[in-house]
Scaffold this motif. Sequence first.
Motif, short mmCIF file in Angstrom:
data_model
loop_
_atom_site.label_atom_id
_atom_site.label_comp_id
_atom_site.label_asym_id
_atom_site.label_seq_id
_atom_site.Cartn_x
_atom_site.Cartn_y
_atom_site.Cartn_z
N LYS A 145 50.95 48.64 50.70
CA LYS A 145 52.21 48.60 51.42
C LYS A 145 52.67 47.15 51.60
CE LYS A 145 52.20 51.05 55.23
NZ LYS A 145 51.93 51.97 56.35
N TRP A 146 51.77 46.30 52.06
CA TRP A 146 52.12 44.90 52.28
C TRP A 146 52.51 44.24 50.96
CZ3 TRP A 146 48.21 41.03 54.93
CH2 TRP A 146 48.85 39.81 55.17
N GLY A 147 51.73 44.50 49.92
CA GLY A 147 52.03 43.92 48.61
C GLY A 147 53.40 44.33 48.09
N PRO A 163 46.18 51.06 39.80
CA PRO A 163 46.93 49.94 39.23
C PRO A 163 47.70 49.10 40.25
CG PRO A 163 47.31 51.95 37.96
CD PRO A 163 46.54 52.35 39.19
N ALA A 164 48.04 49.68 41.39
CA ALA A 164 48.78 48.93 42.40
C ALA A 164 47.93 47.85 43.06
CB ALA A 164 49.32 49.88 43.47
N VAL A 165 46.61 48.02 43.08
CA VAL A 165 45.74 47.08 43.80
C VAL A 165 45.85 45.66 43.24
CG1 VAL A 165 43.34 46.51 44.37
CG2 VAL A 165 44.23 48.82 44.79
N PRO A 166 45.62 45.43 41.94
CA PRO A 166 45.73 44.03 41.48
C PRO A 166 47.13 43.45 41.65
CG PRO A 166 45.22 45.51 39.64
CD PRO A 166 45.17 46.33 40.89
N ARG A 167 48.16 44.28 41.51
CA ARG A 167 49.53 43.80 41.73
C ARG A 167 49.71 43.37 43.18
NH1 ARG A 167 50.96 48.48 38.55
NH2 ARG A 167 51.59 49.55 40.47
N SER A 168 49.18 44.17 44.11
CA SER A 168 49.31 43.84 45.53
C SER A 168 48.53 42.59 45.89
CB SER A 168 48.84 45.02 46.38
OG SER A 168 49.68 46.15 46.15
N GLU A 193 47.80 40.11 43.91
CA GLU A 193 48.54 38.97 43.35
C GLU A 193 49.79 38.67 44.18
OE1 GLU A 193 49.78 35.72 41.56
OE2 GLU A 193 47.81 36.62 41.33
N ALA A 194 50.49 39.71 44.62
CA ALA A 194 51.69 39.49 45.45
C ALA A 194 51.33 38.76 46.73
CB ALA A 194 52.37 40.83 45.76
N LEU A 195 50.24 39.14 47.38
CA LEU A 195 49.84 38.46 48.62
C LEU A 195 49.39 37.04 48.33
CD1 LEU A 195 48.01 41.20 50.72
CD2 LEU A 195 50.41 40.57 50.68
N ARG A 196 48.57 36.86 47.30
CA ARG A 196 48.10 35.51 46.97
C ARG A 196 49.26 34.58 46.63
NH1 ARG A 196 42.67 37.32 43.65
NH2 ARG A 196 41.32 37.37 45.50
N SER A 197 50.27 35.10 45.94
CA SER A 197 51.41 34.25 45.57
C SER A 197 52.20 33.80 46.80
CB SER A 197 52.33 34.99 44.59
OG SER A 197 53.04 36.03 45.24
N GLY A 207 50.62 32.96 49.60
CA GLY A 207 49.76 32.06 50.36
C GLY A 207 48.71 32.76 51.20
N VAL A 208 48.58 34.07 51.06
CA VAL A 208 47.55 34.80 51.79
C VAL A 208 46.22 34.64 51.05
CG1 VAL A 208 46.78 37.10 52.56
CG2 VAL A 208 49.21 36.51 52.62
N ARG A 209 45.18 34.34 51.77
CA ARG A 209 43.84 34.23 51.18
C ARG A 209 43.24 35.63 51.16
NH1 ARG A 209 40.09 33.36 48.06
NH2 ARG A 209 38.34 32.02 48.56
N VAL A 210 43.18 36.23 49.97
CA VAL A 210 42.66 37.59 49.80
C VAL A 210 41.19 37.50 49.40
CG1 VAL A 210 42.91 39.80 48.62
CG2 VAL A 210 44.94 38.42 49.13
N LEU A 211 40.34 38.00 50.25
CA LEU A 211 38.89 37.92 50.05
C LEU A 211 38.40 39.23 49.43
CD1 LEU A 211 38.34 36.44 53.56
CD2 LEU A 211 38.19 35.18 51.41
N LEU A 212 38.59 39.33 48.14
CA LEU A 212 38.21 40.53 47.40
C LEU A 212 37.42 40.11 46.19
CD1 LEU A 212 38.50 43.61 47.01
CD2 LEU A 212 40.61 43.15 45.73
N GLY A 213 36.25 40.71 46.02
CA GLY A 213 35.40 40.36 44.90
C GLY A 213 34.25 39.50 45.35
N GLU A 214 33.80 38.62 44.47
CA GLU A 214 32.60 37.81 44.74
C GLU A 214 32.69 36.99 46.02
OE1 GLU A 214 31.55 35.34 41.45
OE2 GLU A 214 31.56 37.01 40.04
N ASP A 215 33.87 36.47 46.34
CA ASP A 215 34.00 35.60 47.51
C ASP A 215 34.38 36.36 48.77
OD1 ASP A 215 36.62 36.21 46.81
OD2 ASP A 215 37.38 34.21 47.28
N GLY A 216 34.39 37.67 48.69
CA GLY A 216 34.80 38.46 49.85
C GLY A 216 34.07 39.78 49.91
N TYR A 217 34.83 40.84 49.80
CA TYR A 217 34.24 42.17 49.84
C TYR A 217 34.33 42.80 48.46
CZ TYR A 217 32.81 46.76 51.17
OH TYR A 217 32.10 47.92 51.25
N GLU A 218 33.21 43.25 47.96
CA GLU A 218 33.15 43.98 46.69
C GLU A 218 33.35 45.46 46.99
OE1 GLU A 218 32.81 43.33 43.48
OE2 GLU A 218 32.34 41.20 43.55
N PRO A 219 34.35 46.10 46.40
CA PRO A 219 34.51 47.53 46.63
C PRO A 219 33.22 48.29 46.31
CG PRO A 219 36.46 46.65 45.57
CD PRO A 219 35.42 45.55 45.55
N HIS A 220 32.93 49.26 47.14
CA HIS A 220 31.70 50.03 47.03
C HIS A 220 31.95 51.32 46.26
CE1 HIS A 220 33.84 51.04 50.79
NE2 HIS A 220 33.53 52.28 50.47
#
Length: 186
Positions: free
Chosen positions: A90-92, A128-133, A135-139, A141-154
């Motif tokens: 939604k935010w993205g 498919p919406a997840v990577p777009r969202s 990227e939209a937040l990162r662009s 200036g939001v620091r998105v902590l997803l993956g190795e430096d944050g939370y790895e989806p389970h």
Amino acid sequence: MTRVLYLIACAAGPAQYLDRAVRLAQGRGWEVCVILTPSAAAWWEPRMGELERLTGHPVRFRYKLPWEKDALPKADAMLVAPLSCTSLNKWGAGIADTVALGIPSEAVHMGVPVAVMPFFNQAQAAQPAVPRSVEALRSQGVRVLLGEDGYEPHPPKTGDARAFPWNRALDAMERLMRPGKADCSP
């Protein structure tokens, strides 16, 4: 000088343990204000007074009415954690239909450091919406902590809400506060 952190939680498993995150942030010297999505507020409804006593502030979960004054002090930083897959998308897409999305979506464009740490499963992350969202937040200036430096989806049905890495989220958010250290890259 007291630093004010808005700790914003969506209805994802770790939101049940938000009091732990509040205590961790307070232990780091933050004055914490809690903002919840309406669904997360429903989870906390029987214990809302506990969060209010812990923080010394009302818990926000709805937009204020036009004649109401701001109930919370101005934020120095915001941490949206856990961020659900639904709220991420939604935010993205620019949808801020809850106070929990509206406040950080404006704040990041007003110079307030905003970090988010999601909590969702691999099946949700495969949308498919997840990577777009992300990227939209990162662009923005939001620091998105997803993956190795944050939370790895389970894997589905295996998420351990109790083990949510609150300290890692707080560390990343605090790094955003350091002059010249803001890093919004993946």
